[in-house]
Write a protein that holds these residues in place. Structure first.
Motif, PDB file in Angstrom:
ATOM      1  N   ALA A  19       0.825  -1.212   0.000  1.00  0.00           N
ATOM      2  CA  ALA A  19       0.000   0.000   0.000  1.00  0.00           C
ATOM      3  C   ALA A  19       0.857   1.260   0.000  1.00  0.00           C
ATOM      4  CB  ALA A  19      -0.936  -0.006   1.209  1.00  0.00           C
ATOM      5  N   VAL A  20       1.925   1.266   0.780  1.00  0.00           N
ATOM      6  CA  VAL A  20       2.818   2.436   0.819  1.00  0.00           C
ATOM      7  C   VAL A  20       3.515   2.606  -0.530  1.00  0.00           C
ATOM      8  CG1 VAL A  20       4.909   3.395   1.860  1.00  0.00           C
ATOM      9  CG2 VAL A  20       3.170   2.345   3.311  1.00  0.00           C
ATOM     10  N   ARG A  21       3.977   1.509  -1.100  1.00  0.00           N
ATOM     11  CA  ARG A  21       4.650   1.584  -2.405  1.00  0.00           C
ATOM     12  C   ARG A  21       3.705   2.156  -3.474  1.00  0.00           C
ATOM     13  NH1 ARG A  21       6.446  -3.312  -2.673  1.00  0.00           N
ATOM     14  NH2 ARG A  21       8.642  -2.874  -2.194  1.00  0.00           N
ATOM     15  N   LYS A  22       2.477   1.675  -3.476  1.00  0.00           N
ATOM     16  CA  LYS A  22       1.489   2.149  -4.439  1.00  0.00           C
ATOM     17  C   LYS A  22       1.216   3.644  -4.246  1.00  0.00           C
ATOM     18  CE  LYS A  22      -3.257   1.297  -6.005  1.00  0.00           C
ATOM     19  NZ  LYS A  22      -4.491   0.462  -5.795  1.00  0.00           N
ATOM     20  N   GLU A  23       1.125   4.063  -2.986  1.00  0.00           N
ATOM     21  CA  GLU A  23       0.821   5.469  -2.698  1.00  0.00           C
ATOM     22  C   GLU A  23       1.980   6.375  -3.091  1.00  0.00           C
ATOM     23  OE1 GLU A  23      -1.898   7.983  -2.200  1.00  0.00           O
ATOM     24  OE2 GLU A  23      -2.366   5.921  -1.619  1.00  0.00           O
ATOM     25  N   LEU A  24       3.202   5.948  -2.852  1.00  0.00           N
ATOM     26  CA  LEU A  24       4.371   6.741  -3.247  1.00  0.00           C
ATOM     27  C   LEU A  24       4.413   6.898  -4.761  1.00  0.00           C
ATOM     28  CD1 LEU A  24       7.119   5.267  -0.866  1.00  0.00           C
ATOM     29  CD2 LEU A  24       6.126   7.559  -0.768  1.00  0.00           C
ATOM     30  N   SER A  25       4.089   5.811  -5.444  1.00  0.00           N
ATOM     31  CA  SER A  25       4.094   5.851  -6.903  1.00  0.00           C
ATOM     32  C   SER A  25       3.013   6.792  -7.437  1.00  0.00           C
ATOM     33  CB  SER A  25       3.884   4.443  -7.460  1.00  0.00           C
ATOM     34  OG  SER A  25       3.843   4.451  -8.871  1.00  0.00           O
ATOM     35  N   SER A  36      12.422  10.523  -5.049  1.00  0.00           N
ATOM     36  CA  SER A  36      12.879  11.311  -3.899  1.00  0.00           C
ATOM     37  C   SER A  36      12.636  10.620  -2.552  1.00  0.00           C
ATOM     38  CB  SER A  36      12.189  12.683  -3.888  1.00  0.00           C
ATOM     39  OG  SER A  36      10.777  12.523  -3.809  1.00  0.00           O
ATOM     40  N   VAL A  37      11.750   9.643  -2.538  1.00  0.00           N
ATOM     41  CA  VAL A  37      11.446   8.928  -1.298  1.00  0.00           C
ATOM     42  C   VAL A  37      11.844   7.461  -1.464  1.00  0.00           C
ATOM     43  CG1 VAL A  37       9.647   8.223   0.324  1.00  0.00           C
ATOM     44  CG2 VAL A  37       9.565  10.497  -0.734  1.00  0.00           C
ATOM     45  N   ARG A  38      12.605   6.971  -0.517  1.00  0.00           N
ATOM     46  CA  ARG A  38      13.051   5.581  -0.586  1.00  0.00           C
ATOM     47  C   ARG A  38      12.216   4.733   0.354  1.00  0.00           C
ATOM     48  NH1 ARG A  38      17.448   3.206   2.587  1.00  0.00           N
ATOM     49  NH2 ARG A  38      17.890   1.119   1.787  1.00  0.00           N
ATOM     50  N   LEU A  39      11.611   3.686  -0.194  1.00  0.00           N
ATOM     51  CA  LEU A  39      10.901   2.700   0.619  1.00  0.00           C
ATOM     52  C   LEU A  39      11.858   1.547   0.881  1.00  0.00           C
ATOM     53  CD1 LEU A  39       8.374   1.457   1.933  1.00  0.00           C
ATOM     54  CD2 LEU A  39       7.747   0.551  -0.323  1.00  0.00           C
ATOM     55  N   CYS A  40      12.196   1.346   2.140  1.00  0.00           N
ATOM     56  CA  CYS A  40      13.135   0.286   2.519  1.00  0.00           C
ATOM     57  C   CYS A  40      12.403  -0.763   3.353  1.00  0.00           C
ATOM     58  CB  CYS A  40      14.290   0.875   3.329  1.00  0.00           C
ATOM     59  SG  CYS A  40      15.542  -0.342   3.803  1.00  0.00           S
ATOM     60  N   HIS A  59       1.419  -0.521  14.744  1.00  0.00           N
ATOM     61  CA  HIS A  59       0.096  -1.075  14.423  1.00  0.00           C
ATOM     62  C   HIS A  59      -0.463  -0.433  13.148  1.00  0.00           C
ATOM     63  CE1 HIS A  59       0.140  -3.310  18.087  1.00  0.00           C
ATOM     64  NE2 HIS A  59       0.055  -2.254  18.874  1.00  0.00           N
ATOM     65  N   VAL A  60       0.397  -0.269  12.178  1.00  0.00           N
ATOM     66  CA  VAL A  60       0.008   0.367  10.921  1.00  0.00           C
ATOM     67  C   VAL A  60      -0.806  -0.613  10.070  1.00  0.00           C
ATOM     68  CG1 VAL A  60       0.853   1.489   8.829  1.00  0.00           C
ATOM     69  CG2 VAL A  60       2.090   1.792  10.986  1.00  0.00           C
ATOM     70  N   THR A  61      -1.814  -0.110   9.400  1.00  0.00           N
ATOM     71  CA  THR A  61      -2.644  -0.913   8.498  1.00  0.00           C
ATOM     72  C   THR A  61      -2.494  -0.389   7.077  1.00  0.00           C
ATOM     73  OG1 THR A  61      -4.623   0.474   8.677  1.00  0.00           O
ATOM     74  CG2 THR A  61      -4.312  -1.228  10.364  1.00  0.00           C
ATOM     75  N   PRO A  62      -2.879  -1.181   6.079  1.00  0.00           N
ATOM     76  CA  PRO A  62      -2.806  -0.699   4.690  1.00  0.00           C
ATOM     77  C   PRO A  62      -3.625   0.571   4.480  1.00  0.00           C
ATOM     78  CG  PRO A  62      -3.124  -3.081   4.723  1.00  0.00           C
ATOM     79  CD  PRO A  62      -3.268  -2.615   6.135  1.00  0.00           C
ATOM     80  N   GLU A  63      -4.689   0.704   5.234  1.00  0.00           N
ATOM     81  CA  GLU A  63      -5.547   1.886   5.102  1.00  0.00           C
ATOM     82  C   GLU A  63      -4.856   3.170   5.562  1.00  0.00           C
ATOM     83  OE1 GLU A  63      -7.587  -1.635   4.621  1.00  0.00           O
ATOM     84  OE2 GLU A  63      -6.567  -1.054   6.495  1.00  0.00           O
ATOM     85  N   ASP A  64      -3.764   3.023   6.328  1.00  0.00           N
ATOM     86  CA  ASP A  64      -3.036   4.200   6.822  1.00  0.00           C
ATOM     87  C   ASP A  64      -2.048   4.748   5.794  1.00  0.00           C
ATOM     88  OD1 ASP A  64      -4.227   4.059   9.398  1.00  0.00           O
ATOM     89  OD2 ASP A  64      -2.791   2.497   9.991  1.00  0.00           O
ATOM     90  N   ALA A  65      -1.825   4.014   4.697  1.00  0.00           N
ATOM     91  CA  ALA A  65      -0.767   4.373   3.751  1.00  0.00           C
ATOM     92  C   ALA A  65      -0.956   5.766   3.164  1.00  0.00           C
ATOM     93  CB  ALA A  65      -0.695   3.332   2.634  1.00  0.00           C
ATOM     94  N   ILE A 114      -0.137   8.435   5.751  1.00  0.00           N
ATOM     95  CA  ILE A 114       1.299   8.487   6.059  1.00  0.00           C
ATOM     96  C   ILE A 114       2.055   9.218   4.956  1.00  0.00           C
ATOM     97  CG2 ILE A 114       3.380   7.068   6.261  1.00  0.00           C
ATOM     98  CD1 ILE A 114       1.632   4.974   7.707  1.00  0.00           C
ATOM     99  N   VAL A 115       1.754   8.891   3.715  1.00  0.00           N
ATOM    100  CA  VAL A 115       2.451   9.522   2.591  1.00  0.00           C
ATOM    101  C   VAL A 115       2.051  10.998   2.457  1.00  0.00           C
ATOM    102  CG1 VAL A 115       2.737   9.532   0.077  1.00  0.00           C
ATOM    103  CG2 VAL A 115       2.768   7.363   1.342  1.00  0.00           C
ATOM    104  N   TYR A 116       0.759  11.266   2.518  1.00  0.00           N
ATOM    105  CA  TYR A 116       0.273  12.635   2.291  1.00  0.00           C
ATOM    106  C   TYR A 116       0.621  13.574   3.450  1.00  0.00           C
ATOM    107  CZ  TYR A 116      -2.846  16.463   0.998  1.00  0.00           C
ATOM    108  OH  TYR A 116      -3.346  17.696   0.647  1.00  0.00           O
ATOM    109  N   GLN A 117       0.398  13.089   4.678  1.00  0.00           N
ATOM    110  CA  GLN A 117       0.603  13.967   5.838  1.00  0.00           C
ATOM    111  C   GLN A 117       2.061  14.012   6.291  1.00  0.00           C
ATOM    112  OE1 GLN A 117      -1.463  16.032   7.104  1.00  0.00           O
ATOM    113  NE2 GLN A 117      -3.430  15.363   6.273  1.00  0.00           N
ATOM    114  N   THR A 118       2.676  12.832   6.479  1.00  0.00           N
ATOM    115  CA  THR A 118       4.023  12.803   7.062  1.00  0.00           C
ATOM    116  C   THR A 118       5.118  12.975   6.017  1.00  0.00           C
ATOM    117  OG1 THR A 118       3.196  11.332   8.798  1.00  0.00           O
ATOM    118  CG2 THR A 118       5.578  11.508   8.552  1.00  0.00           C
TER     119      THR A 118
END
Length: 617
Positions: free
Chosen positions: A47-53, A60-64, A89-95, A98-102
C-alpha cells in the motif's frame, strides 16, 4: 553489477551508490521481519509503495523493507527519516495518510504513535520509547538500515569494510589476536571464548578447514538469530569471511532451521549476490583469499543445535552428538578442523575489526564483554527483541525495558537460557546478565531466551513443560539423557497430579546431578536445570503439591476445583453460556452452580466473568 576485482573497486562502488542516493529526501522503513509479516506488514508495504508511486515520489522517497526492529508486538512498524518518527500497528488503510501527511507535509499522525500502556503518554520518535531508550542496540540497530535482499544497501551502510581491512594487511594471527583481546564469547549457549576457539583451529594441522554459522535456533520462544539472519544476512557472511581468513578455511556453511523460511530465503539471496560481486569465490577482491558458503537446511531437531550433531546433519547423517574427547576445532566437519559460532557471534565480528577490540570490551563486565540480544516474552507489558550491554541487571530488562507486570499481577520469576536454562525468583533480579553470574545462580545466558512469569504461574508446571520438551527432543543416544530425563518427567507428572511423595524431591535432585555429570552433550548436561533451579528457589511449591495436594498458582488441574463466589456473582449467566462442557447451570439472576464432575477446568468461564466471581481453590 559486475565482479569487483580489488579493494579500490569496492570503495568506488560504495561512493557511487552513496552519490546516487543524495537525491533521497525521505526514507520510509517498513519492518518486513517474520513478526511484522504475521501482522500483515506485506499489505502495508504494498500500500505504501502504491501510494508513493501515485504521488510521483519514487525518485525522492526511498521505501526500505527492513528486517526486525525488535518491538514485535507493536507491528507492523514504520520508521520515517528524517525525524526518526515511529509508527506502530500500521494498516494498509493508513498508507495514504502516512504519505500525504508525514512524507509530503512533515506532519505527525498522533494516533499511529506508540502509547505507553502505563502512563498513556505517546512518543514521537523511536529513541524516546522506553522499550528502546534503555537498550544498547549495536547489532539490532543495523537492521533498520538495510533491505536484507539488497547487497547495495549493505555496502552503502559500510558493509564489507571490515573484510577489506582484513585482506589489506591484517594477518590471520592478527585477526585472532584482536578477537581474543575483545573478550567476545559465543552467544549460542555456554559462552566459550571465541578467540580461544579460533586460535586452536588456526593452530590445528591440515590444509582443509571449515567455518559454520549455527542458525539452528530451537529454544521455544527464542528468535534472536532468526531476526538477525533474516534482517542482515550480509553481516553474518562478512563475519564468517573474516573468521575463515583467520583460521585458513575456504569453505563455510550457514546451518539454518528449515522452519525459518524467510531466513533461508534471505541467506540464499545474500550468498548469490556476494558471489556475483566476487565477494565469495576465488581470489576475493583480487587477493589470494578464496572462500565460499553454502546454505544447509536444518533437520528439525533441537539436538542439531549442538555442534557435533549439527555437523553430522550437514554430512547427511543422523543428527546425534559425539563424545567431546576430540574437539571440533581439530576434528570437526568431515573430520577437518572446524570453527562453529552462532549467528549473533558472527554478527559481532565485523564491528570488532573496524572499531577495535577495546571498543567492544568497553561494554560489559570483566569476563562478559559486549552486548547480548534477548528474546523477552511472558507476563510483561513490552515483549520483543532486546539488546543490552552484558552486566545489565535482570531487573532493568524486566521493568525498565519490559515495562513490568501486565494486568497488575506481581512478577514471580524469570526463566533464562531457554529450555535448558533455569528459573530465578524476583529477589534474584539484581543479578547481572553475565555468563558466570547466571551460571552460579543455577541458570544460564544460553542463546538469550527470557520468559517472565507472574503469580499465576506454577513453577512445578513450568519444570514439567520444559522437561516434556527436552524429553521429546532428546536424540536418545546416551542413557543419562534418554532414561534420566524420562524418569524425572514421570516424577514431576506424579507431583502435578497429586501422587507425589516427599522423598521424590531428593530423588529429583540426585537424578538431576547425575544427568548433569554424565550426559554425552551439553544439551543433556543442562536438561535438569529447570527442575534443579525451581527446586532450589521454589521448593515450597513442590511441598504444597505433595503435602497439601494443592497447586498455589491454581494451574495443575488434578489439584484444583472451580467454584463461584456468591458475593461477587451478579447472576448475569455469562459463565453458563461460555461453558462448552455444560458444567455450569442456573436460573437467570441467580448464582449458577458448577458440576465438578463435568468441569474440565479449562478456565474459559473465569476469563469471561467480568466480576472475578469464578474462584480456583
Amino acid at each position: 553489477m559486475s565482479r569487483l576485482n580489488s579493494y579500490r573497486e569496492l570503495e568506488h562502488l560504495r561512493l557511487r551508490l552513496q552519490e546516487q542516493r543524495k537525491n533521497i529526501t525521505t526514507t520510509v522503513m517498513v519492518c518486513g521481519g517474520t513478526g511484522c509479516r504475521a501482522s500483515n506488514s506485506q499489505a502495508v508495504i504494498d500500500a505504501v509503495r502504491k501510494e508513493l508511486s501515485s504521488q510521483g515520489l519514487d525518485q525522492s522517497v526511498r521505501l526500505c523493507v527492513t528486517g526486525c526492529h525488535g518491538f514485535c508486538e507493536q507491528g507492523p512498524v514504520i520508521i520515517i527519516e528524517p525525524g526518526n518518527i515511529f509508527y506502530c500497528h500500521v494498516t494498509p488503510e493508513d498508507a495514504f495518510e502516512i504519505v500525504y501527511q508525514t512524507v509530503m507535509k512533515g506532519k505527525v499522525i498522533e494516533r499511529l504513535l506508540y502509547e505507553d500502556p502505563g502512563s498513556g503518554e505517546r512518543f514521537k520518535t523511536e529513541s524516546e520509547i522506553p522499550f528502546y531508550k534503555a537498550q544498547d542496540r549495536q547489532i539490532l540497530s543495523q537492521n533498520r538500515l538495510v533491505d536484507p535482499c539488497s547487497i547495495e544497501d549493505y555496502i552503502v551502510a559500510g558493509g564489507y569494510s571490515a573484510l577489506t581491512r582484513v585482506l589489506n594487511g591484517i594477518t590471520p594471527e592478527g585477526i585472532v589476536k584482536e578477537i581474543t583481546a575483545s573478550g567476545l564469547r559465543g552467544r549460542g549457549g555456554g559462552g566459550f571464548p571465541s578467540g580461544r576457539k579460533w586460535s586452536q583451529c588456526l593452530e590445528a594441522p591440515g590444509e582443509e578447514k571449515y567455518v559454520i554459522c549455527n542458525a539452528d535456533e530451537g529454544d521455544p520462544g527464542a528468535y534472536m538469530d532468526r531476526s538477525v539472519l533474516e534482517g542482515n544476512p550480509h553481516l553474518i557472511l562478512e563475519g564468517m569471511m573474516i573468521g575463515a581468513r583467520a583460521i585458513g578455511a575456504n569453505k563455510g556453511y550457514v546451518y539454518v532451521r528449515n522452519e525459518y523460511p524467510l531466513a533461508v530465503k534471505h541467506s540464499q539471496i545474500a550468498v548469490e549476490q556476494a558471489r556475483e560481486l566476487g565477494l565469495l569465490g576465488e581470489n576475493i577482491l583480487g587477493s589470494s583469499f578464496s572462500f565460499d558458503v553454502d546454505i544447509a537446511r536444518g533437520g528439525g531437531a533441537f539436538v542439531c543445535g549442538e555442534s557435533t550433531a549439527l555437523m553430522a546433519s550437514i554430512e547427511g547423517k543422523v543428527g546425534e552428538p559425539r563424545p567431546k574427547d576430540v574437539h571440533t576445532v581439530v576434528d570437526g566437519l568431515y573430520h577437518k578442523p572446524t570453527t562453529l559460532n552462532n549467528v549473533e557471534t558472527w554478527a559481532n565480528v565485523p564491528a570488532i575489526i573496524l572499531n577495535g577490540s577495546s571498543w567492544f570490551a568497553s561494554r560489559g563486565t570483566k569476563k562478559s564483554k559486549g552486548t547480548k540480544i534477548l528474546s523477552l516474552t511472558g507476563r510483561i507489558k513490552n515483549t520483543g527483541l532486546v539488546e543490552v550491554a552484558m552486566g545489565t541487571s535482570i531487573r532493568e530488562v524486566v521493568f525498565d525495558i519490559g515495562g513490568g507486570a501486565i494486568d497488575g499481577r506481581p512478577i514471580k520469576a524469570v526463566q533464562t537460557g531457554g529450555p535448558s536454562g533455569g528459573c530465578l525468583p524476583v529477589d534474584k533480579f539484581d543479578l547481572a546478565i553475565d555468563f558466570d553470574a547466571l551460571s552460579e545462580a543455577g541458570s544460564m545466558v544460553g542463546s538469550g531466551g527470557m520468559v517472565v512469569m507472574d503469580e499465576e504461574t506454577c513453577m512445578v508446571d513450568v519444570a514439567k513443560y520444559f522437561l516434556s520438551f527436552l524429553q521429546d527432543e532428546s536424540c536418545g543416544k546416551c542413557l543419562p539423557c534418554r532414561v534420566g530425563v524420562d524418569r524425572m518427567l514421570e516424577i514431576i507428572t506424579d507431583i502435578t497430579e497429586g501422587r507425589g511423595r516427599p522423598e521424590q524431591l531428593d530423588l529429583l535432585e540426585e537424578l538431576g546431578e547425575t544427568i548433569s555429570q554424565t550426559a554425552l552433550c551439553g544439551l543433556g548436561k543442562t536438561a535438569p536445570n529447570p527442575v534443579l533451579s525451581t527446586l532450589r528457589y521454589f521448593r515450597s511449591e513442590y511441598e504444597a503439591h505433595i503435602k497439601e495436594k494443592r497447586c498455589p498458582a491454581g494451574v495443575c488441574k488434578a489439584l484444583i476445583t472451580y467454584s463461584i463466589d456468591a458475593e461477587k456473582c451478579n447472576g448475569y449467566g455469562v459463565c453458563i453460556r461460555a461453558c462448552v462442557h455444560g458444567a455450569i447451570t442456573g436460573e437467570k439472576k441467580q448464582v449458577p452452580v458448577i458440576d465438578t464432575q463435568l468441569c474440565q477446568k479449562c478456565g474459559i468461564c473465569r476469563s469471561e466473568c467480568k466480576f472475578d466471581a469464578i474462584q480456583v481453590i
